[in-house]
Design an enzyme around this catalytic site. Sequence first.
Site, mmCIF file in Angstrom:
data_model
loop_
_atom_site.group_PDB
_atom_site.id
_atom_site.type_symbol
_atom_site.label_atom_id
_atom_site.label_comp_id
_atom_site.label_asym_id
_atom_site.label_seq_id
_atom_site.Cartn_x
_atom_site.Cartn_y
_atom_site.Cartn_z
ATOM 1 N N GLY A 61 0.825 -1.188 0.000
ATOM 2 C CA GLY A 61 0.000 0.000 0.000
ATOM 3 C C GLY A 61 0.868 1.250 0.000
ATOM 4 O O GLY A 61 2.074 1.201 -0.276
ATOM 5 N N ILE A 62 0.260 2.364 0.350
ATOM 6 C CA ILE A 62 0.974 3.632 0.337
ATOM 7 C C ILE A 62 1.217 4.090 1.769
ATOM 8 O O ILE A 62 0.471 3.748 2.683
ATOM 9 C CB ILE A 62 0.165 4.694 -0.443
ATOM 10 C CG1 ILE A 62 1.033 5.916 -0.760
ATOM 11 C CG2 ILE A 62 -1.100 5.076 0.305
ATOM 12 C CD1 ILE A 62 0.391 6.850 -1.767
ATOM 13 N N ILE A 65 4.928 3.121 6.360
ATOM 14 C CA ILE A 65 5.195 1.742 6.782
ATOM 15 C C ILE A 65 5.453 0.829 5.580
ATOM 16 O O ILE A 65 6.452 0.095 5.567
ATOM 17 C CB ILE A 65 4.072 1.205 7.679
ATOM 18 C CG1 ILE A 65 3.935 2.069 8.935
ATOM 19 C CG2 ILE A 65 4.360 -0.248 8.070
ATOM 20 C CD1 ILE A 65 2.775 1.693 9.840
ATOM 21 N N GLU A 84 -2.102 -2.867 -6.678
ATOM 22 C CA GLU A 84 -2.942 -1.839 -7.290
ATOM 23 C C GLU A 84 -2.121 -0.573 -7.554
ATOM 24 O O GLU A 84 -2.143 -0.008 -8.634
ATOM 25 C CB GLU A 84 -4.115 -1.519 -6.370
ATOM 26 C CG GLU A 84 -5.037 -0.439 -6.915
ATOM 27 C CD GLU A 84 -6.108 -0.040 -5.917
ATOM 28 O OE1 GLU A 84 -7.234 0.239 -6.355
ATOM 29 O OE2 GLU A 84 -5.820 -0.011 -4.701
ATOM 30 N N GLY A 182 -7.693 -0.797 -2.656
ATOM 31 C CA GLY A 182 -7.850 -2.234 -2.822
ATOM 32 C C GLY A 182 -7.562 -3.035 -1.575
ATOM 33 O O GLY A 182 -7.374 -4.258 -1.646
#
Length: 278
Positions: A61-62, A65, A84, A182
């Site tokens: 993800g973004i 972390i 994604e 997502g």
Amino acid sequence: VNPSMPRTYGANRLHRSEVAAWCEVDTPLIEMPPPAVSSADEAIADLVAERIPHGATIQLGIGSIPLAVAQRLRDHRDLGVHTELLSDPVIDLVEAGVVTGVHKQAHRGRIVTTFALGTRRLYDFCDGNDLIEFLAVDEVNDPRAIGREPNFRSINSTLQVDLYGQCASETLGTRYISGSGGQADFARGAQYSVGGDGFVVLRSTTSDGQISRIVPSLATGAVVTTLKNTVDNVVTEHGVAELQGRTLAERARALIAVAAPHHRDSLTKQASDIGLLR
């Protein structure tokens, strides 16, 4: 038509005969510089990275972390990427020879993504690079497609987790912070994957340490982004709460154990008050 836009590969080609008209502009693309990584982020990243085997396919993800996790994967071998969002940390893993995709079942040897967001370096990396396949979101985020990749690892950030394991990744109470993206799709896809595992990551408290982000119940009006039954692991800087197959009481105890130490007594009392612990 913008000369700043990279020309990419994948299921995104149109012949000019299919276009009725276009406008020409010359505008810099929106850039998102890498976020600062804290010591808590690094501790979380260590816990996640050691649970990613060589040859796994990952989704990042973004945020700070996921960035820290990518930095901890430099010594891994033959990782694949099916995500994604494509962001800058993946470039470093490709250039270090970590990402090869040789164990992927679909699109072997390729990075699969739907969109890229990061710095100009990322956009230049995507330009004319057939290593990267941009595919429609209904294919990339399909949990069944994700689940076909063995040893899949999804890594996503959240804002708040309650003692049932429900994750609010979009809102703080009624205040909307971000879309769902997502996250739920990849969490479910990781469960379909043979040997797969999903990680929901967050710092245990707000920046001043005063408010726990592990809570007895989500704030009023909060949106549940990822259902409790779709969450494999919740990771803070204090440890990993493994939730799959556990009773509600076992879930509560596991989540309290990864909360900040100075909030654990209060969480235990509140868990008892609402009937999770007896």
